[in-house]
Design a protein around this motif. Structure first.
Motif, short mmCIF file in Angstrom:
data_model
loop_
_atom_site.label_atom_id
_atom_site.label_comp_id
_atom_site.label_asym_id
_atom_site.label_seq_id
_atom_site.Cartn_x
_atom_site.Cartn_y
_atom_site.Cartn_z
N TYR A 1 0.83 -1.20 0.00
CA TYR A 1 0.00 0.00 0.00
C TYR A 1 0.86 1.25 0.00
CZ TYR A 1 -4.06 -2.83 0.91
OH TYR A 1 -5.07 -3.73 0.80
N ARG A 2 0.37 2.28 -0.71
CA ARG A 2 1.02 3.59 -0.59
C ARG A 2 0.13 4.41 0.32
NH1 ARG A 2 1.69 5.74 -6.12
NH2 ARG A 2 3.56 4.45 -6.22
N VAL A 3 0.73 5.12 1.30
CA VAL A 3 -0.07 5.87 2.27
C VAL A 3 0.20 7.36 2.12
CG1 VAL A 3 -0.68 6.09 4.71
CG2 VAL A 3 0.30 3.94 3.87
N HIS A 4 -0.88 8.15 1.94
CA HIS A 4 -0.73 9.61 1.91
C HIS A 4 -1.34 10.14 3.20
CE1 HIS A 4 -0.04 9.60 -2.45
NE2 HIS A 4 -0.92 8.62 -2.45
N VAL A 5 -0.57 10.92 3.96
CA VAL A 5 -1.12 11.47 5.20
C VAL A 5 -1.17 12.99 5.10
CG1 VAL A 5 -0.89 11.58 7.71
CG2 VAL A 5 -0.10 9.54 6.47
N VAL A 21 -4.79 8.28 3.53
CA VAL A 21 -5.39 7.60 2.38
C VAL A 21 -4.50 6.41 2.03
CG1 VAL A 21 -6.11 7.81 -0.03
CG2 VAL A 21 -6.35 9.77 1.54
N PHE A 22 -5.10 5.22 2.03
CA PHE A 22 -4.34 4.02 1.66
C PHE A 22 -4.67 3.67 0.21
CE2 PHE A 22 -4.61 3.96 6.18
CZ PHE A 22 -3.44 3.36 6.62
N GLN A 23 -3.63 3.51 -0.60
CA GLN A 23 -3.85 3.19 -2.00
C GLN A 23 -3.17 1.85 -2.30
OE1 GLN A 23 -2.01 6.04 -4.57
NE2 GLN A 23 -2.88 5.16 -6.42
N ASP A 24 -3.96 0.93 -2.88
CA ASP A 24 -3.39 -0.38 -3.20
C ASP A 24 -2.53 -0.24 -4.47
OD1 ASP A 24 -2.78 -2.93 -3.88
OD2 ASP A 24 -4.79 -3.73 -3.58
N VAL A 25 -1.22 -0.43 -4.32
CA VAL A 25 -0.33 -0.23 -5.47
C VAL A 25 0.30 -1.54 -5.94
CG1 VAL A 25 0.21 2.18 -5.03
CG2 VAL A 25 1.58 0.40 -3.94
N THR A 26 -0.35 -2.67 -5.57
CA THR A 26 0.24 -3.96 -5.94
C THR A 26 0.45 -4.04 -7.45
OG1 THR A 26 -1.16 -4.81 -4.20
CG2 THR A 26 0.06 -6.42 -5.47
#
Ligand code: ADP
Length: 258
Positions: A1-5, A21-26
Motif C-alpha cells: 500500500y502507498r499511504v498519503h497522510v 489515504v491508503f492506495q493499493d499499489v500492488t
C-alpha cells in the motif's frame, strides 16, 4: 500500500487531526518491477553483441588485420553480431508497435493463406539455403479471420523463421490449417532439434532460450515467440506447442474464424 497522510488544522493553525489515504499499489508495483526487469534484459541483450564487436575490432586494430584469414573470420563475426543487433532493435520496435496498436487496433478480414504466402516469400532464401522441404496444406474457403494484417504477417514470419532456424539441412516443415468448431488452427510442424519437456512452458517468455549458444548462432533475439503470443492474444487467439527432443516441434496458433 502507498499511504498519503495530510494534517488537519483548526482555525488557529494548530494540528488537530490527520487524514490517511491508503492506495493499493500492488499492480503498479508489479508493473514497475516488470518494466525495470525488461529494461535490464534489453540493456544486457544490447551490450553483449556490442562488447563482442568492440573486442574483435580492437583485436584487428592491434595487429590481427595482418593475418588475412583471421581478419576475414573476425569480420564475419562482427557482421553477424551487427545483424543480431539490428534484429533486436526491429523486434523491440515491433513490441512497441503492438503496444500502441493495443488501444486502437482496427481489424479487418484477412486471408491467412495470403499472409502465409507472403511469409514463405520473405523466408524463401533461407528455406532454399538449407534445402528444406516446405509443404502448405490449406483449404482456401476457411482461411479468413478478423485481424491486423501486418501483425498477422509477423506471427507467421516468426513461427516459420524459427522452424527454419531450428531444423537441420534437408529437413521438412509442414504448415497445416484446419477448422475446428469456430476456430481456425494453423500449425507448423518441423523436423528440428526439438525442445525439452521442462522448457515448453517458458518458450513464449521474453528473452527465454532453451540453448543460448544455438539461438545466438542463429542470430536469435529471444523475442520472436513472445511477440507471437502477444499478437495472437491481442486477437483473442491462443498459442500452443508440442515437441520432442531430436524429433521436432509443432507450434500452433488458433484464431476465431470469420
Ligand atoms: P530466438 O530468437 O532465440 O529464436 P524465440 O522467442 O523465437 O527466440 O524462441 C525462444 C526459444 O524457443 C528459442 O531460443 C529456441 O530455444 C526455442 N524454439 C523456438 N522455436 C523452436 C523450434 N521450431 N524448434 C526448436 N526450438 C525452438
Amino acid at each position: 500500500y502507498r499511504v498519503h497522510v495530510t494534517a488537519q488544522k483548526d482555525a488557529a493553525g494548530d494540528i488537530n487531526g490527520a487524514v490517511a489515504v491508503f492506495q493499493d499499489v500492488t499492480d503498479a508495483r508489479n508493473f514497475d518491477q516488470m518494466r525495470s526487469e525488461f529494461v535490464g534484459n534489453v540493456s544486457h541483450e544490447l551490450r553483449t553483441p556490442l562488447t563482442s564487436i568492440k573486442g574483435f575490432v580492437e583485436t584487428l586494430l592491434d595487429g590481427a588485420m595482418e593475418n588475412s584469414e583471421q581478419c576475414r573470420r573476425f569480420l564475419s563475426i562482427i557482421d553477424a553480431e551487427t545483424n543480431r543487433l539490428s534484429r533486436l532493435i526491429e523486434d523491440l520496435l515491433t513490441l512497441s508497435a503492438i503496444e500502441s496498436k493495443e488501444k486502437s487496433m482496427r481489424p479487418k478480414p484477412v486471408c491467412m493463406l495470403t499472409s502465409m504466402r507472403s511469409a514463405l516469400n520473405i523466408l524463401g532464401p533461407q528455406i532454399s539455403e538449407k534445402s528444406l522441404r516446405v509443404e502448405l496444406i490449406y483449404r482456401r474457403d476457411l482461411s479468413y479471420i478478423l485481424a491486423d494484417e501486418d501483425l498477422l504477417n509477423q506471427v507467421f514470419i516468426n513461427l516459420l523463421d524459427n522452424a527454419i532456424k531450428y531444423t537441420p539441412e534437408n529437413g521438412s516443415i509442414i504448415i497445416r490449417c484446419r477448422k475446428q468448431d469456430s476456430r481456425l488452427i494453423t500449425t507448423f510442424t518441423d523436423t528440428g532439434v526439438g525442445i525439452p519437456h521442462e522448457s515448453l512452458p517458458r518458450v513464449f517468455e521474453r528473452f527465454y532460450r532453451v540453448d543460448k549458444a544455438r539461438s545466438r548462432d542463429q542470430g536469435g533475439t529471444g523475442l520472436g515467440l513472445s511477440i507471437v503470443k502477444h499478437i495472437v492474444e491481442l486477437h483473442g487467439g491462443e498459442v500452443f506447442v508440442e515437441s520432442e527432443v531430436g524429433k521436432g516441434s509443432i507450434f500452433g496458433v488458433s484464431f476465431i474464424a470469420l
